[in-house]
Design a protein around this motif. Sequence first.
Motif, PDB file in Angstrom:
ATOM      1  N   ILE A   1      -8.052   4.175   6.530  1.00 32.06           N
ATOM      2  CA  ILE A   1      -7.244   4.270   5.315  1.00 32.06           C
ATOM      3  C   ILE A   1      -7.394   3.001   4.480  1.00 32.06           C
ATOM      4  O   ILE A   1      -7.444   3.079   3.270  1.00 32.06           O
ATOM      5  CB  ILE A   1      -5.766   4.540   5.671  1.00 32.06           C
ATOM      6  N   ALA A   2      -7.465   1.845   5.108  1.00 33.13           N
ATOM      7  CA  ALA A   2      -7.596   0.589   4.363  1.00 33.13           C
ATOM      8  C   ALA A   2      -8.884   0.576   3.551  1.00 33.13           C
ATOM      9  O   ALA A   2      -8.899   0.111   2.414  1.00 33.13           O
ATOM     10  CB  ALA A   2      -7.559  -0.601   5.311  1.00 33.13           C
ATOM     11  N   ALA A   3      -9.961   1.113   4.122  1.00 32.94           N
ATOM     12  CA  ALA A   3     -11.242   1.165   3.409  1.00 32.94           C
ATOM     13  C   ALA A   3     -11.134   2.059   2.183  1.00 32.94           C
ATOM     14  O   ALA A   3     -11.697   1.761   1.125  1.00 32.94           O
ATOM     15  CB  ALA A   3     -12.352   1.663   4.329  1.00 32.94           C
ATOM     16  N   PHE A   4     -10.395   3.164   2.304  1.00 29.90           N
ATOM     17  CA  PHE A   4     -10.197   4.072   1.177  1.00 29.90           C
ATOM     18  C   PHE A   4      -9.489   3.352   0.031  1.00 29.90           C
ATOM     19  O   PHE A   4      -9.901   3.441  -1.124  1.00 29.90           O
ATOM     20  CB  PHE A   4      -9.397   5.311   1.608  1.00 29.90           C
ATOM     21  N   PHE A   5      -8.412   2.644   0.350  1.00 36.76           N
ATOM     22  CA  PHE A   5      -7.657   1.941  -0.687  1.00 36.76           C
ATOM     23  C   PHE A   5      -8.477   0.813  -1.307  1.00 36.76           C
ATOM     24  O   PHE A   5      -8.381   0.554  -2.503  1.00 36.76           O
ATOM     25  CB  PHE A   5      -6.322   1.425  -0.145  1.00 36.76           C
ATOM     26  N   GLN A   6      -9.291   0.161  -0.508  1.00 37.61           N
ATOM     27  CA  GLN A   6     -10.162  -0.890  -1.044  1.00 37.61           C
ATOM     28  C   GLN A   6     -11.177  -0.277  -2.007  1.00 37.61           C
ATOM     29  O   GLN A   6     -11.422  -0.816  -3.085  1.00 37.61           O
ATOM     30  CB  GLN A   6     -10.869  -1.620   0.089  1.00 37.61           C
ATOM     31  N   THR A   7     -11.750   0.859  -1.626  1.00 35.39           N
ATOM     32  CA  THR A   7     -12.700   1.558  -2.497  1.00 35.39           C
ATOM     33  C   THR A   7     -12.015   2.001  -3.782  1.00 35.39           C
ATOM     34  O   THR A   7     -12.564   1.852  -4.875  1.00 35.39           O
ATOM     35  CB  THR A   7     -13.301   2.776  -1.765  1.00 35.39           C
ATOM     36  N   LEU A   8     -10.819   2.537  -3.658  1.00 37.09           N
ATOM     37  CA  LEU A   8     -10.052   2.972  -4.833  1.00 37.09           C
ATOM     38  C   LEU A   8      -9.744   1.794  -5.745  1.00 37.09           C
ATOM     39  O   LEU A   8      -9.852   1.899  -6.980  1.00 37.09           O
ATOM     40  CB  LEU A   8      -8.754   3.653  -4.372  1.00 37.09           C
ATOM     41  N   GLN A   9      -9.399   0.662  -5.173  1.00 36.78           N
ATOM     42  CA  GLN A   9      -9.099  -0.537  -5.951  1.00 36.78           C
ATOM     43  C   GLN A   9     -10.343  -1.007  -6.704  1.00 36.78           C
ATOM     44  O   GLN A   9     -10.261  -1.359  -7.879  1.00 36.78           O
ATOM     45  CB  GLN A   9      -8.580  -1.627  -5.025  1.00 36.78           C
TER      46      GLN A   9
ATOM     47  N   LEU B   1     -10.950  -1.153 -10.813  1.00 37.62           N
ATOM     48  CA  LEU B   1     -11.417  -2.340 -11.522  1.00 37.62           C
ATOM     49  C   LEU B   1     -12.600  -2.008 -12.432  1.00 37.62           C
ATOM     50  O   LEU B   1     -12.680  -2.490 -13.563  1.00 37.62           O
ATOM     51  CB  LEU B   1     -11.816  -3.442 -10.535  1.00 37.62           C
ATOM     52  N   PHE B   2     -13.517  -1.177 -11.939  1.00 39.01           N
ATOM     53  CA  PHE B   2     -14.661  -0.763 -12.766  1.00 39.01           C
ATOM     54  C   PHE B   2     -14.196   0.036 -13.980  1.00 39.01           C
ATOM     55  O   PHE B   2     -14.684  -0.183 -15.093  1.00 39.01           O
ATOM     56  CB  PHE B   2     -15.658   0.068 -11.956  1.00 39.01           C
TER      57      PHE B   2
END
Length: 78
Positions: free
Chosen positions: A1-9, A13-14
């Motif tokens: 789940i942490a990886a998902f939120f990091q990807t979403l973040q 930003l993009f």
Amino acid sequence: IAAFFQTLQIFNLFVEEETNQMLLTAIGQLPEQSARIIRLALSGLENKEISRLLKVSVNTVKTLKYSAIRKLREHFQK
């Protein structure tokens, strides 16, 4: 789940950066004085401060600012 939120973040930003670039491009297409007023307003200055800085009346700032906002709105509605 942490990886998902990091990807979403990162994605957010993009998107934010692309949106900012689109806005800067659109502002660059405005007449010079209007673009300057919009940039100053976006940097946090109030109409009175912009008026003093550019040595024009507050009414001129208001007129050019709202005209520029209308043009930007039309640009992004296309």
